[in-house]
Design a protein around this motif. Sequence first.
Motif, PDB file in Angstrom:
ATOM      1  N   LEU A  43       0.924  -0.940   0.177  1.00  0.00           N
ATOM      2  CA  LEU A  43       0.004  -0.186   0.370  1.00  0.00           C
ATOM      3  C   LEU A  43       0.518   1.592  -0.331  1.00  0.00           C
ATOM      4  O   LEU A  43       0.507   2.053  -0.743  1.00  0.00           O
ATOM      5  CB  LEU A  43      -1.296  -0.155   0.954  1.00  0.00           C
ATOM      6  N   THR A  44       1.909   0.799   0.544  1.00  0.00           N
ATOM      7  CA  THR A  44       2.964   2.729   0.600  1.00  0.00           C
ATOM      8  C   THR A  44       4.358   2.125   0.442  1.00  0.00           C
ATOM      9  O   THR A  44       4.757   1.123   0.197  1.00  0.00           O
ATOM     10  CB  THR A  44       2.597   3.101   2.039  1.00  0.00           C
ATOM     11  N   TYR A  45       5.090   3.052   0.301  1.00  0.00           N
ATOM     12  CA  TYR A  45       7.180   2.929   0.267  1.00  0.00           C
ATOM     13  C   TYR A  45       6.956   4.208   1.033  1.00  0.00           C
ATOM     14  O   TYR A  45       6.889   5.210   0.424  1.00  0.00           O
ATOM     15  CB  TYR A  45       6.814   2.911  -1.925  1.00  0.00           C
ATOM     16  N   LYS A  46       8.544   3.987   1.201  1.00  0.00           N
ATOM     17  CA  LYS A  46       9.558   5.302   1.116  1.00  0.00           C
ATOM     18  C   LYS A  46       9.711   6.182   0.161  1.00  0.00           C
ATOM     19  O   LYS A  46      10.496   5.061  -1.454  1.00  0.00           O
ATOM     20  CB  LYS A  46      10.228   4.259   2.299  1.00  0.00           C
TER      21      LYS A  46
ATOM     22  N   ASN B 127       0.811   7.505  -5.433  1.00  0.00           N
ATOM     23  CA  ASN B 127       2.379   8.359  -6.065  1.00  0.00           C
ATOM     24  C   ASN B 127       2.106   9.870  -4.848  1.00  0.00           C
ATOM     25  O   ASN B 127       3.227  10.782  -5.255  1.00  0.00           O
ATOM     26  CB  ASN B 127       3.011   8.286  -7.119  1.00  0.00           C
TER      27      ASN B 127
ATOM     28  N   GLU C 177       2.275  11.805  -1.509  1.00  0.00           N
ATOM     29  CA  GLU C 177       2.846  11.521  -0.033  1.00  0.00           C
ATOM     30  C   GLU C 177       2.233  11.586   0.994  1.00  0.00           C
ATOM     31  O   GLU C 177       1.044  11.946   1.621  1.00  0.00           O
ATOM     32  CB  GLU C 177       3.882  12.756   0.261  1.00  0.00           C
ATOM     33  N   ILE C 178       1.890  10.269   1.861  1.00  0.00           N
ATOM     34  CA  ILE C 178       1.118  10.222   2.844  1.00  0.00           C
ATOM     35  C   ILE C 178       1.798  11.592   3.750  1.00  0.00           C
ATOM     36  O   ILE C 178       3.047  11.115   4.673  1.00  0.00           O
ATOM     37  CB  ILE C 178       1.051   9.213   3.469  1.00  0.00           C
TER      38      ILE C 178
ATOM     39  N   THR D 298       6.790   9.058   3.632  1.00  0.00           N
ATOM     40  CA  THR D 298       6.308   7.779   3.050  1.00  0.00           C
ATOM     41  C   THR D 298       4.716   8.059   1.931  1.00  0.00           C
ATOM     42  O   THR D 298       4.162   9.651   1.577  1.00  0.00           O
ATOM     43  CB  THR D 298       5.045   7.295   4.412  1.00  0.00           C
ATOM     44  N   MET D 299       5.039   6.964   0.665  1.00  0.00           N
ATOM     45  CA  MET D 299       4.055   7.810  -0.020  1.00  0.00           C
ATOM     46  C   MET D 299       3.507   6.183  -0.869  1.00  0.00           C
ATOM     47  O   MET D 299       3.107   5.202  -0.370  1.00  0.00           O
ATOM     48  CB  MET D 299       5.163   8.170  -1.403  1.00  0.00           C
ATOM     49  N   ASN D 300       1.735   6.578  -0.651  1.00  0.00           N
ATOM     50  CA  ASN D 300       0.868   6.719  -1.338  1.00  0.00           C
ATOM     51  C   ASN D 300       0.926   5.398  -2.651  1.00  0.00           C
ATOM     52  O   ASN D 300       1.384   6.237  -3.526  1.00  0.00           O
ATOM     53  CB  ASN D 300      -0.438   7.176  -1.404  1.00  0.00           C
ATOM     54  N   ALA D 301       1.034   4.030  -2.548  1.00  0.00           N
ATOM     55  CA  ALA D 301       1.626   3.654  -4.080  1.00  0.00           C
ATOM     56  C   ALA D 301       0.928   3.436  -5.061  1.00  0.00           C
ATOM     57  O   ALA D 301       0.858   3.544  -5.946  1.00  0.00           O
ATOM     58  CB  ALA D 301       1.735   2.065  -3.458  1.00  0.00           C
TER      59      ALA D 301
END
Length: 218
Positions: free
Chosen positions: A194-197, A213, A215-216, A207-210
């Motif tokens: 669900l997310t990536y750095k 794209n 930023e969270i 942290t990014m929303n996959a």
Amino acid sequence: MKKILLCFAALTAATMFYSCQQDNDGKCHIEGIVNGEQYEGKRIFIVPFNGKKTAEYVDSMEITNGKFHFTKDSMQMYKIVLDYHYRLGLQPLLVVGEPGVVKVTIDSISHAIGTPQNDSLEQWKIQTETHNEQLVMMRRNIENLEKRGDSLQAKAIKQRADSFHLVYKNYTRQLAKNMEGSVLGDFLKSLYPLTYKRQLPDGRIVTMNADTNEEIPE
């Protein structure tokens, strides 16, 4: 699609027939067939999906009378492939080394059923094949529209394609959640996090929303 469903129906019937014959020794017994006389006597391999792929961890055997078998006692994901000299046109197959009997068919569309995780993997595979076929058609349509200069229609189809792909990703994520803690669950979970750095130019790690794209916020 019809070929996929027919093959799955046949394999499901085979699973019902063999279910009463499954071994209770805690090992995974892979009983396979390879469609095509040209593969007689060729070597087929079972390779760990993750980890080392040296001779110590890879098993192989010759196909005899169109059949092969492997016994594994490690609960992990494996890939079954033919010798690379002869595998063109045959689909590599993922299987879970789960206790029981797994019935495998290696063909242009390969299958594995017979244990709970492998049955779920097969259903996911059918959904994936259907998804990929339709997504390829959408992308070709987008490409043709862009070549003709119809950017408005191309944009609309791209939005539908993105939504279609998101539905598939969420289906995969839900299946992973349903099978949490299993070999298959871990494999599916790794496909669509669900997310990536991401590291920003100023050096911050965010942290990014996959899916978007974006930023969270922390």
